[in-house]
Scaffold this active site. Sequence first.
Site, PDB file in Angstrom:
ATOM      1  N   HIS A 167       0.800  -1.237   0.000  1.00 23.09           N
ATOM      2  CA  HIS A 167       0.000   0.000   0.000  1.00 23.09           C
ATOM      3  C   HIS A 167       0.823   1.274   0.000  1.00 23.09           C
ATOM      4  CE1 HIS A 167       0.960  -0.074   4.259  1.00 23.09           C
ATOM      5  NE2 HIS A 167       0.531   1.166   4.344  1.00 23.09           N
TER       6      HIS A 167
HETATM    7  C1  UD1 Z   1      -2.645   5.483   5.766  1.00 26.68           C
HETATM    8  C2  UD1 Z   1      -1.416   5.960   6.533  1.00 26.68           C
HETATM    9  C3  UD1 Z   1      -0.325   4.882   6.464  1.00 26.68           C
HETATM   10  C4  UD1 Z   1      -0.859   3.551   6.937  1.00 26.68           C
HETATM   11  C5  UD1 Z   1      -2.080   3.198   6.113  1.00 26.68           C
HETATM   12  C6  UD1 Z   1      -2.678   1.893   6.542  1.00 26.68           C
HETATM   13  C7  UD1 Z   1      -0.846   8.359   6.603  1.00 26.68           C
HETATM   14  C8  UD1 Z   1       0.042   9.382   6.039  1.00 26.68           C
HETATM   15  N1  UD1 Z   1      -0.852   7.173   5.952  1.00 26.68           N
HETATM   16  O1  UD1 Z   1      -2.289   5.374   4.394  1.00 26.68           O
HETATM   17  O2  UD1 Z   1       0.745   5.257   7.302  1.00 26.68           O
HETATM   18  O3  UD1 Z   1       0.144   2.570   6.799  1.00 26.68           O
HETATM   19  O4  UD1 Z   1      -3.045   4.237   6.279  1.00 26.68           O
HETATM   20  O5  UD1 Z   1      -3.806   1.578   5.765  1.00 26.68           O
HETATM   21  O6  UD1 Z   1      -1.512   8.615   7.581  1.00 26.68           O
HETATM   22  N2  UD1 Z   1      -9.869   4.521   1.850  1.00 26.68           N
HETATM   23  C9  UD1 Z   1     -10.989   3.747   1.946  1.00 26.68           C
HETATM   24  N3  UD1 Z   1     -11.505   3.511   3.188  1.00 26.68           N
HETATM   25  C10 UD1 Z   1     -10.946   4.005   4.306  1.00 26.68           C
HETATM   26  C11 UD1 Z   1      -9.795   4.809   4.192  1.00 26.68           C
HETATM   27  C12 UD1 Z   1      -9.250   5.045   2.955  1.00 26.68           C
HETATM   28  O7  UD1 Z   1     -11.535   3.270   0.961  1.00 26.68           O
HETATM   29  O8  UD1 Z   1     -11.469   3.740   5.398  1.00 26.68           O
HETATM   30  C13 UD1 Z   1      -9.293   4.774   0.506  1.00 26.68           C
HETATM   31  C14 UD1 Z   1      -9.524   6.182   0.036  1.00 26.68           C
HETATM   32  O9  UD1 Z   1      -9.885   6.108  -1.294  1.00 26.68           O
HETATM   33  C15 UD1 Z   1      -8.156   6.837   0.162  1.00 26.68           C
HETATM   34  C16 UD1 Z   1      -7.205   5.661   0.013  1.00 26.68           C
HETATM   35  O10 UD1 Z   1      -7.890   4.548   0.576  1.00 26.68           O
HETATM   36  O11 UD1 Z   1      -7.991   7.808  -0.812  1.00 26.68           O
HETATM   37  C17 UD1 Z   1      -5.912   5.876   0.763  1.00 26.68           C
HETATM   38  O12 UD1 Z   1      -6.179   6.177   2.122  1.00 26.68           O
HETATM   39  P1  UD1 Z   1      -5.303   7.242   2.942  1.00 26.68           P
HETATM   40  O13 UD1 Z   1      -5.882   7.397   4.327  1.00 26.68           O
HETATM   41  O14 UD1 Z   1      -5.095   8.448   2.116  1.00 26.68           O
HETATM   42  O15 UD1 Z   1      -3.893   6.639   3.076  1.00 26.68           O
HETATM   43  P2  UD1 Z   1      -3.415   5.181   3.262  1.00 26.68           P
HETATM   44  O16 UD1 Z   1      -2.725   4.799   2.015  1.00 26.68           O
HETATM   45  O17 UD1 Z   1      -4.511   4.293   3.782  1.00 26.68           O
END
Ligand code: UD1
Length: 371
Positions: A206
């Site tokens: 990820h």
């Molecule tokens: C975040 C953390 C990372 C952690 C990871 C675990 C930061 C900077 N990054 O990254 O350290 O290892 O979480 O998962 O805080 N999304 C969903 N459902 C959710 C949350 C997110 O579908 O509940 C999707 C959204 O489309 C979002 C994408 O996942 O745009 C990425 O999520 P985001 O919170 O931006 O960062 P992570 O890559 O999850």
Amino acid sequence: MIKVDLIAGARPNFMKAAALCAVAPQFPELTLRLVHTGQHYSEGMSDVFFKELGLPEPITHLGSGSGTHAAQTALVMERYGTWIQGNRPDMCMVVGDVNSTVACALVAVKEHIPVAHVEAGLRSFDRQMPEEINRLVTDAIADMLFVTEESGVENLLREGRDREAIFLEGNVMIDTLFRMLPRARQLRTWSTLGLQPKAYAFLTLHRPSNVDDPRTLAEICEQIQWLAERLPVLFAVHPRTRARLDALPIRASFPESVRLVDPLGYLDSLSLVADSRCVVTDSGGLQEETSALGIPCFTLRANTERPITLTSGTNTLIAGDWQKFRMLISQLVDSKDKSEHEPIPFWDGHAAERILAQCMANWTRGQVVHS
Ligand code: UD1
């Protein structure tokens, strides 16, 4: 009575918060109030962890959601700032290195509320990683720094933090692992997926550095195809990665031996990791969990902020060296499974008790006064 806000926002925070919540009743002088920032919000990224880990209902849910780093961090700050206006805690405890960690630490410290950072001091020395920035900022402003491994103590001292503020107490993520392992093993999740124990690789990806650039992701997919010819692969796909994979033509050509599933809950994930032949990942938490379990871990990164997993654990950094990856996988497939490993100091299932005891002791001695 001391009121502590425990901040949890994103998936890896929930396992850490669960360890602290589980032992909080041993400290009747301390009220732990779980604050959910809402950084992760889906059933599979948040709700399932609350159910499985026995986390209490949060005292507030800030509903911050996804966004750019700036927008997400700002929204958590604004909403936590509003929350503490009417509900001031005596201490704010943040865990890990996500945007919610740094956001709440910044808010609390400016309100002169002492901040405790659990999992302080880890450094990848890679400022391209958003988490590295979050770690540096949080550790520069936190009052109590709870460290999981010796490297963390050295890093904090080098950055000029006071020795008195640093406490090497162990790893709360491993507390939760030991607590939940018997239940996870009973699940035998591999059997429902048509897999045999110790005869598959568990894969997660990820990190933006691996999945956001289509060329890098395509290169990794090629290696996964190679791996799947030797070991069936169970690929638990993070939402970020799912979106990037959907945009790649190669996805359609994954062989049947690469099984793609949605993000897994804690118990299914632990069941699959514990009975896997190896793990291939870019997650920080999995490097630690595999080291505690004695499962070989191949980390698709050039660095790790958790060097003890390399020296005392089961972790190997691949750093784009696919020849090395193929050699190590070939050796693994040809060898007998052996799960021997050294125990890592302080990763004994009792870190959370030591952390809360230390918080109470410092509070009683009046040492946790924000300067
Ligand atoms: C975040 C953390 C990372 C952690 C990871 C675990 C930061 C900077 N990054 O990254 O350290 O290892 O979480 O998962 O805080 N999304 C969903 N459902 C959710 C949350 C997110 O579908 O509940 C999707 C959204 O489309 C979002 C994408 O996942 O745009 C990425 O999520 P985001 O919170 O931006 O960062 P992570 O890559 O999850």
